[in-house]
Design a protein around this motif. Structure first.
Motif, short mmCIF file in Angstrom:
data_model
loop_
_atom_site.label_atom_id
_atom_site.label_comp_id
_atom_site.label_asym_id
_atom_site.label_seq_id
_atom_site.Cartn_x
_atom_site.Cartn_y
_atom_site.Cartn_z
N MET A 1 10.77 -0.03 -1.96
CA MET A 1 11.63 -1.06 -1.41
C MET A 1 11.27 -1.43 0.03
O MET A 1 11.65 -2.49 0.52
CB MET A 1 13.10 -0.62 -1.48
CG MET A 1 13.61 -0.51 -2.90
SD MET A 1 13.40 -2.07 -3.83
CE MET A 1 13.27 -1.47 -5.51
N SER A 2 10.52 -0.59 0.69
CA SER A 2 10.10 -0.90 2.07
C SER A 2 8.97 -1.91 2.11
O SER A 2 8.69 -2.48 3.16
CB SER A 2 9.69 0.38 2.81
OG SER A 2 8.45 0.88 2.33
N THR A 3 8.30 -2.12 0.97
CA THR A 3 7.17 -3.05 0.95
C THR A 3 7.30 -4.15 -0.11
O THR A 3 6.51 -5.10 -0.10
CB THR A 3 5.84 -2.30 0.71
OG1 THR A 3 5.94 -1.55 -0.51
CG2 THR A 3 5.54 -1.35 1.85
N ILE A 4 8.25 -4.03 -1.02
CA ILE A 4 8.39 -5.01 -2.08
C ILE A 4 8.89 -6.33 -1.50
O ILE A 4 9.62 -6.36 -0.51
CB ILE A 4 9.34 -4.48 -3.18
CG1 ILE A 4 9.10 -5.22 -4.50
CG2 ILE A 4 10.80 -4.56 -2.74
CD1 ILE A 4 9.77 -4.56 -5.69
N HIS A 5 8.48 -7.45 -2.11
CA HIS A 5 8.79 -8.78 -1.59
C HIS A 5 9.23 -9.71 -2.72
O HIS A 5 9.01 -9.42 -3.90
CB HIS A 5 7.55 -9.40 -0.92
CG HIS A 5 7.25 -8.85 0.43
ND1 HIS A 5 6.71 -7.61 0.61
CD2 HIS A 5 7.42 -9.38 1.67
CE1 HIS A 5 6.54 -7.39 1.90
NE2 HIS A 5 6.96 -8.45 2.57
N PRO A 6 9.84 -10.83 -2.36
CA PRO A 6 10.14 -11.84 -3.38
C PRO A 6 8.87 -12.23 -4.13
O PRO A 6 7.82 -12.41 -3.53
CB PRO A 6 10.68 -13.01 -2.56
CG PRO A 6 11.27 -12.38 -1.34
CD PRO A 6 10.36 -11.22 -1.03
N GLY A 7 9.00 -12.33 -5.45
CA GLY A 7 7.84 -12.66 -6.27
C GLY A 7 7.12 -11.46 -6.83
O GLY A 7 6.23 -11.60 -7.68
N ASP A 8 7.47 -10.25 -6.37
CA ASP A 8 6.87 -9.02 -6.89
C ASP A 8 7.59 -8.59 -8.17
O ASP A 8 8.59 -9.17 -8.58
CB ASP A 8 6.95 -7.90 -5.85
CG ASP A 8 6.03 -8.15 -4.66
OD1 ASP A 8 5.15 -9.03 -4.76
OD2 ASP A 8 6.19 -7.46 -3.63
N TYR A 9 7.07 -7.52 -8.77
CA TYR A 9 7.64 -6.98 -10.01
C TYR A 9 7.83 -5.47 -9.86
O TYR A 9 7.09 -4.81 -9.12
CB TYR A 9 6.71 -7.25 -11.20
CG TYR A 9 6.48 -8.71 -11.46
CD1 TYR A 9 7.24 -9.41 -12.40
CD2 TYR A 9 5.48 -9.41 -10.77
CE1 TYR A 9 7.02 -10.76 -12.64
CE2 TYR A 9 5.26 -10.77 -11.00
CZ TYR A 9 6.03 -11.44 -11.93
OH TYR A 9 5.81 -12.76 -12.15
N LEU A 10 8.82 -4.93 -10.58
CA LEU A 10 9.02 -3.48 -10.62
C LEU A 10 9.16 -3.05 -12.07
O LEU A 10 10.14 -3.37 -12.75
CB LEU A 10 10.28 -3.08 -9.84
CG LEU A 10 10.65 -1.59 -9.90
CD1 LEU A 10 9.52 -0.72 -9.33
CD2 LEU A 10 11.96 -1.32 -9.17
N MET A 11 8.14 -2.32 -12.57
CA MET A 11 8.18 -1.76 -13.91
C MET A 11 8.73 -0.34 -13.84
O MET A 11 8.31 0.45 -12.97
CB MET A 11 6.78 -1.77 -14.54
CG MET A 11 6.16 -3.17 -14.63
SD MET A 11 4.50 -3.18 -15.40
CE MET A 11 4.94 -2.95 -17.12
N ILE A 12 9.66 -0.01 -14.72
CA ILE A 12 10.41 1.26 -14.64
C ILE A 12 10.33 1.97 -15.98
O ILE A 12 10.75 1.43 -17.01
CB ILE A 12 11.89 0.99 -14.29
CG1 ILE A 12 12.00 0.13 -13.02
CG2 ILE A 12 12.65 2.30 -14.13
CD1 ILE A 12 13.32 -0.60 -12.90
N GLN A 13 9.78 3.19 -15.99
CA GLN A 13 9.75 4.01 -17.21
C GLN A 13 10.09 5.45 -16.88
O GLN A 13 9.36 6.12 -16.12
CB GLN A 13 8.38 3.97 -17.90
CG GLN A 13 8.39 4.75 -19.23
CD GLN A 13 7.05 5.34 -19.60
OE1 GLN A 13 6.16 4.62 -20.00
NE2 GLN A 13 6.91 6.67 -19.48
N PHE A 14 11.19 5.94 -17.41
CA PHE A 14 11.58 7.35 -17.28
C PHE A 14 12.14 7.83 -18.61
O PHE A 14 12.32 7.05 -19.54
CB PHE A 14 12.65 7.52 -16.17
CG PHE A 14 12.12 7.30 -14.78
CD1 PHE A 14 11.42 8.30 -14.12
CD2 PHE A 14 12.34 6.09 -14.14
CE1 PHE A 14 10.94 8.09 -12.84
CE2 PHE A 14 11.86 5.87 -12.86
CZ PHE A 14 11.16 6.87 -12.20
N GLY A 15 12.43 9.12 -18.70
CA GLY A 15 13.04 9.69 -19.89
C GLY A 15 12.45 11.03 -20.30
O GLY A 15 13.17 11.92 -20.76
#
Length: 535
Positions: free
Chosen positions: A342-356
């Motif tokens: 979150m300190s470097t993410i910007h508008p137009g970026d993406y965050l892929m999330i995989q846990f479990g």
């Protein structure tokens, strides 16, 4: 001519994206970044461009007519300006307008040129260029005060025909800060070569590129570099003032965290003619949060889909795989890994999330699927959206666990379904890798999946007296097939990141995986028989 022993670095430009306060490339006070050679327009560029454009202005005086007309209206409106001295003043003002206008143009031209600054290295010995750094067997990164060079005890064993070539893999590194870097390589040599290029901890960018003898091929891609510091625009400039990601012992000094950008050249006579590396600010980034089934696995024979993904994307986007072995959706937050993103993410970026995979394990780290797991998913989604980024959920892939009928058993409990439900509630895209991997693994079969997962008899690798038998973690082949599955699903859903895929994109059906007999990727030099870090 740049002195061979030059040690002055180009300061990375701190650029701030419009509408945001966070820089893509944050300066640090630690490390030896200020030692890299200058390879950009000097300050004389502004003066040179100024005189050139002034000459153009003399030839085409109408360039400043709009500004001059305003001065003329003032001249007509105020009688006091009709005096001889006033007339002289107006002439001077006209000249000043020309200077200001053309000077502004020159500054824009030079600023753009300086923005292209970078570091150009080549292996040319017969026709050395004045604006490049020439690599030799003595160009070593580990020398005192060195900030570029061949690394990890490897050096090409042939510097001929304007190329650096070798019969063995070799590494090349430059000191680098947080941010994205555009890498342009010209591959080739007097001999035919097949070159695979990885970066940092074995992120795949170029797979088996063949170049005919005496020919050259250019490739361009974006490498993301990260450091332990979590930068904040409000914090003081000293790096000691910043919080840090809580690294595991195995991560300290690893190539993903070592304040440098490292390239691995591998294959059948890997060869490179030139390397151009420059910081690049205004490209979107795909961030990945996950565990050991996603992470950049640093050593053979382990691999994960996150480190294969860059090979499928073009040079207009970066992939920042922040996943780490052993993580749960909660520990990823407590170790400040999400804060780092979150300190470097910007508008137009993406965050892929995989846990479990680790969340379901009994003990202090257990994260209930129907309670805390969903709550944390909402947190990730909210924070990504608050920063103008697009979240994408990825359900955890299956383990290699077959029933008597050759069907995959569901061993991930309620976690895949929890992700599907949250995705539907929040209108978030979901890549159902849990369902897709079931199709993929059943198509491979119980015997075929032995090649996709880490299963090797004793003595397959150096210092491996015991059999490797792991039904959770993947080989290069398995990780690559999972990455292909994800990329195909991105296309099937027509997600917005589809436009960044490297063309041409070959269609892929997980029900018909690539035969292992057709698979080939040269292994990296480092091996480990230790199972990736688990909770």
């Amino acid at each position: 001519m740049i002195p061979a022993d030059s040690r002055s670095i180009v300061e990375t430009i701190d650029k701030t994206k419009t509408g945001t306060t966070k820089p893509r490339h944050k300066l640090q006070s630690s490390g030896s970044y200020d030692e890299l050679p200058q390879l950009h327009f000097s300050e004389t560029c502004k003066l040179y461009a100024f005189y050139v454009l002034m000459s153009i202005g003399n030839l085409f005086p109408n360039i400043t007519s709009i500004v001059y007309d305003r001065i003329r209206h003032l001249y007509q409106e105020y009688p006091v300006m009709h005096s001889t001295s006033a007339t002289s003043t107006v002439i001077r003002i006209r000249q000043l307008c020309t200077v200001l206008l053309l000077g502004s143009i020159s500054i824009v031209v030079c600023t753009k040129a300086v923005a292209q600054r970078g570091w150009i290295f080549d292996c040319s010995l017969t026709n050395p260029a004045k604006d490049r750094i020439h690599l030799t067997g003595a160009s070593l990164y580990n020398q005192p005060a060195s900030t570029f060079g061949f690394d990890f005890g490897t050096v090409p064993n042939a510097f001929t025909g304007d190329s650096c070539s070798s019969t063995q893999p070799f590494y090349f590194s430059v000191a680098a800060r947080d941010g994205n870097y555009q890498v342009t390589l010209v591959l080739g040599s007097p001999r035919a070569s097949t070159t695979t290029v990885r970066a940092e901890s074995r992120r795949l960018f170029v797979k088996q590129m063949k170049v005919a003898a005496g020919r050259s091929r250019q490739v361009v891609f974006i490498v993301n570099v990260r450091t332990q510091q979590i930068f904040s625009p409000e914090a003081p400039q000293s790096t000691a003032s910043y919080p840090q990601v809580r690294l595991k012992q195995r991560e300290i000094g690893a190539q993903d965290w070592d304040n440098r950008l490292t390239l691995e050249f591998n294959g059948d006579y890997p060869s490179v003619r030139s390397i151009f590396i420059r910081p690049i600010d205004n490209v979107p980034t795909i961030y990945i949060a996950g565990d050991s089934t996603v992470v950049d696995q640093a050593k053979e024979p382990w691999a994960a889909w996150g480190q294969m993904l860059p090979a499928f994307f073009n040079s207009k986007i970066s992939v920042a795989n922040e996943a780490e072995s052993g993580e749960t959706i909660r520990s990823f937050v407590s170790e400040r890994r999400l804060a780092k993103i979150m300190s470097t993410i910007h508008p137009g970026d993406y965050l892929m999330i995989q846990f479990g995979h680790n969340d379901q394990k009994p003990g202090p780290g257990y994260v209930p699927a129907d309670a805390d797991f969903k709550t944390y998913l909402l947190k990730y989604i909210r924070e990504a959206r608050d920063h103008g980024a697009t979240p994408i959920l990825v359900t955890p892939m299956n383990r290699r666990d077959f029933d008597a009928g050759g069907k995959i058993l569901q061993t991930l409990g309620d976690y895949p379904q929890a992700m599907r439900e949250v995705a539907a509630q929040q209108n978030v895209a979901v890549i159902d890798l849990n369902a897709l991997s079931k199709t993929l693994f059943e198509a491979m079969g119980e015997a075929g999946t032995l090649h996709a997962f880490v299963h090797f008899p004793a003595n397959s690798f150096p210092n491996q007296p015991l059999e490797l038998k792991d039904n959770t973690h993947f080989t290069d082949y398995g990780a690559y097939e999972l990455a292909r599955t994800i990329v195909q699903n991105i296309r099937d859903q027509r997600l917005s990141i589809t436009r960044y895929l490297r063309l041409p994109v070959s269609p892929f059906n997980p029900a018909h995986p690539d035969p292992f007999s057709d698979w080939s990727l040269p292994p990296s030099p480092d091996f480990s028989t230790t199972t990736p870090y688990e909770r």
